[in-house]
Design a protein around this motif. Structure first.
Motif, PDB file in Angstrom:
ATOM      1  N   TRP A 116       0.892  -1.132  -0.019  1.00 30.53           N
ATOM      2  CA  TRP A 116       0.191   0.089  -0.006  1.00 30.53           C
ATOM      3  C   TRP A 116       0.935   1.206  -0.119  1.00 30.53           C
ATOM      4  O   TRP A 116       1.854   1.493   0.838  1.00 30.53           O
ATOM      5  CB  TRP A 116      -0.863   0.073   1.188  1.00 30.53           C
ATOM      6  N   GLN A 117       0.743   2.102  -0.953  1.00 33.46           N
ATOM      7  CA  GLN A 117       1.439   3.385  -1.217  1.00 33.46           C
ATOM      8  C   GLN A 117       0.679   4.601  -1.364  1.00 33.46           C
ATOM      9  O   GLN A 117       0.100   4.590  -2.517  1.00 33.46           O
ATOM     10  CB  GLN A 117       2.562   3.122  -2.080  1.00 33.46           C
ATOM     11  N   PRO A 118       0.611   5.526  -0.354  1.00 27.35           N
ATOM     12  CA  PRO A 118      -0.248   6.424  -0.584  1.00 27.35           C
ATOM     13  C   PRO A 118       0.579   7.831  -1.047  1.00 27.35           C
ATOM     14  O   PRO A 118      -0.160   8.895  -1.466  1.00 27.35           O
ATOM     15  CB  PRO A 118      -0.764   6.975   0.870  1.00 27.35           C
ATOM     16  N   VAL A 119       1.708   7.670  -1.322  1.00 28.35           N
ATOM     17  CA  VAL A 119       2.455   8.841  -1.571  1.00 28.35           C
ATOM     18  C   VAL A 119       3.293   8.742  -2.918  1.00 28.35           C
ATOM     19  O   VAL A 119       3.567   9.308  -3.730  1.00 28.35           O
ATOM     20  CB  VAL A 119       3.573   9.390  -0.468  1.00 28.35           C
ATOM     21  N   LEU A 120       4.450   7.369  -2.845  1.00 26.37           N
ATOM     22  CA  LEU A 120       5.174   7.169  -3.873  1.00 26.37           C
ATOM     23  C   LEU A 120       4.944   6.095  -4.706  1.00 26.37           C
ATOM     24  O   LEU A 120       4.131   5.303  -4.152  1.00 26.37           O
ATOM     25  CB  LEU A 120       6.669   6.883  -3.318  1.00 26.37           C
ATOM     26  N   VAL A 121       5.316   6.134  -5.820  1.00 25.45           N
ATOM     27  CA  VAL A 121       5.354   4.632  -6.586  1.00 25.45           C
ATOM     28  C   VAL A 121       6.386   3.712  -5.991  1.00 25.45           C
ATOM     29  O   VAL A 121       7.546   4.106  -5.332  1.00 25.45           O
ATOM     30  CB  VAL A 121       6.016   4.839  -8.279  1.00 25.45           C
ATOM     31  N   PRO A 122       5.768   2.525  -5.550  1.00 26.36           N
ATOM     32  CA  PRO A 122       6.481   1.455  -4.892  1.00 26.36           C
ATOM     33  C   PRO A 122       7.851   1.053  -5.552  1.00 26.36           C
ATOM     34  O   PRO A 122       8.129   1.235  -6.764  1.00 26.36           O
ATOM     35  CB  PRO A 122       5.722   0.103  -4.803  1.00 26.36           C
ATOM     36  N   GLY A 123       8.780   0.832  -4.700  1.00 26.12           N
ATOM     37  CA  GLY A 123      10.178   0.409  -5.326  1.00 26.12           C
ATOM     38  C   GLY A 123      10.307  -0.610  -6.352  1.00 26.12           C
ATOM     39  O   GLY A 123      10.828  -0.579  -7.533  1.00 26.12           O
ATOM     40  N   LEU A 124       9.203  -1.647  -6.215  1.00 25.07           N
ATOM     41  CA  LEU A 124       9.105  -2.454  -7.162  1.00 25.07           C
ATOM     42  C   LEU A 124       8.500  -2.444  -8.500  1.00 25.07           C
ATOM     43  O   LEU A 124       8.601  -2.953  -9.650  1.00 25.07           O
ATOM     44  CB  LEU A 124       8.327  -3.652  -6.811  1.00 25.07           C
TER      45      LEU A 124
END
Length: 281
Positions: A116-124
């Motif tokens: 779940w990521q509300p700010v950034l695009v996840p690293g993957l």
């Protein structure tokens, strides 16, 4: 002892499992120590992951704890063997925090990864350009010579998904899509990359719309990991300014599994999410 003298996530997972089975039959550590003809201190260090149990100790403990399923024994013995296994990421160890190494090890072992990521695009899901921009412009100063190294590590992490080694689900708040934190050119490239990765059979991308309301604020960004054929949450990681925290307590895991289910229920379906991303493009 685990490499480097500190518990690894694998040795901790092994120790935590043995502790759960011991407590289930109401044995204390001195009684467990008698089972393996060792001092109580060894049992304590096994359960905290500071020492790796030998296969013969694992078998003796499981027998004493009434656990006779062959698959459980095989799983724990495999964890013991892998606890000191050198992963690809250890070639970068001098440039990475120990807690980040733990996160990568969890990804490498996982059969299911959910974020779940509300700010950034996840690293993957990050493109090299997006990763470089986020690392460079983030709140923590990173020396220029280390930026390329960190971007390379993120690309290495993505191989797990590209090779189909895990089922991966990412839920992104609409703000991640609608409000660029990097240049418009890099953001457009990033959104296009998300659409392409989302076509993989083992990848699901969902967007939680602004219209979902307060559910987006129910929790900070987190990742959860499962290591079996069923997606039961067995570890959770959360990033903060000082590093990455790994949660393994059953009550914590249940809370984050429930939070993820709520987020997924409120998010747009994958097809509708893809349409929203295309409209942003």
């Amino acid at each position: 002892m685990p490499a480097g003298g500190r518990p690894t996530v694998r040795s901790r997972r092994l120790g935590a499992a043995l502790r759960r089975y011991r407590l289930a039959v109401k044995l204390d550590q001195p009684q467990a120590a008698e089972v393996i003809a060792a001092h109580q201190t060894r049992v304590s260090r096994i359960e905290t992951g500071h020492v790796i149990a030998r296969p013969i100790e694992i078998r003796a403990m499981l027998k004493a704890y009434g656990v006779d399923e062959p698959e459980v024994r095989e799983k724990l013995e495999a964890l013991a063997k892998q606890s000191n296994r050198r992963g690809w990421w250890l070639q970068h160890a001098e440039h990475l925090r120990p807690d980040y190494l733990d996160h990568i090890a969890l990804e490498d072992d996982a059969t299911y990864i959910r974020e779940w990521q509300p700010v950034l695009v996840p690293g993957l899901l990050q493109t090299p350009a997006y990763a470089e921009a986020i690392i460079t412009e983030g709140p923590n100063y990173v020396a220029p010579e280390r930026v390329a190294q960190l971007v390379k590590v993120r690309e290495g992490r993505q191989a797990k998904i590209e090779e189909g080694g895990a089922a991966y689900t990412a839920i992104l708040w609409e703000a991640v899509i609608a409000h660029p934190l990097v240049s418009v050119e890099i953001h457009r490239e990033q959104l296009s990359a998300i659409l392409e990765v989302g076509k993989r059979k083992n990848v699901t991308v969902q967007v939680l719309p602004f219209s979902a309301g307060a559910v987006a604020g129910s929790t900070y960004a987190f990742s959860s990991f499962s290591f079996e054929s069923e997606p039961t949450v067995e570890a959770v990681t959360m990033e903060n300014l000082r590093g990455t925290s790994v949660l393994e307590d059953p009550e914590d895991l249940a809370a984050y599994a429930n939070a993820y289910d709520q987020l997924r229920s409120a998010a747009l379906a994958p097809d509708a999410s893809a349409r929203l991303i295309r409209s942003a493009l």
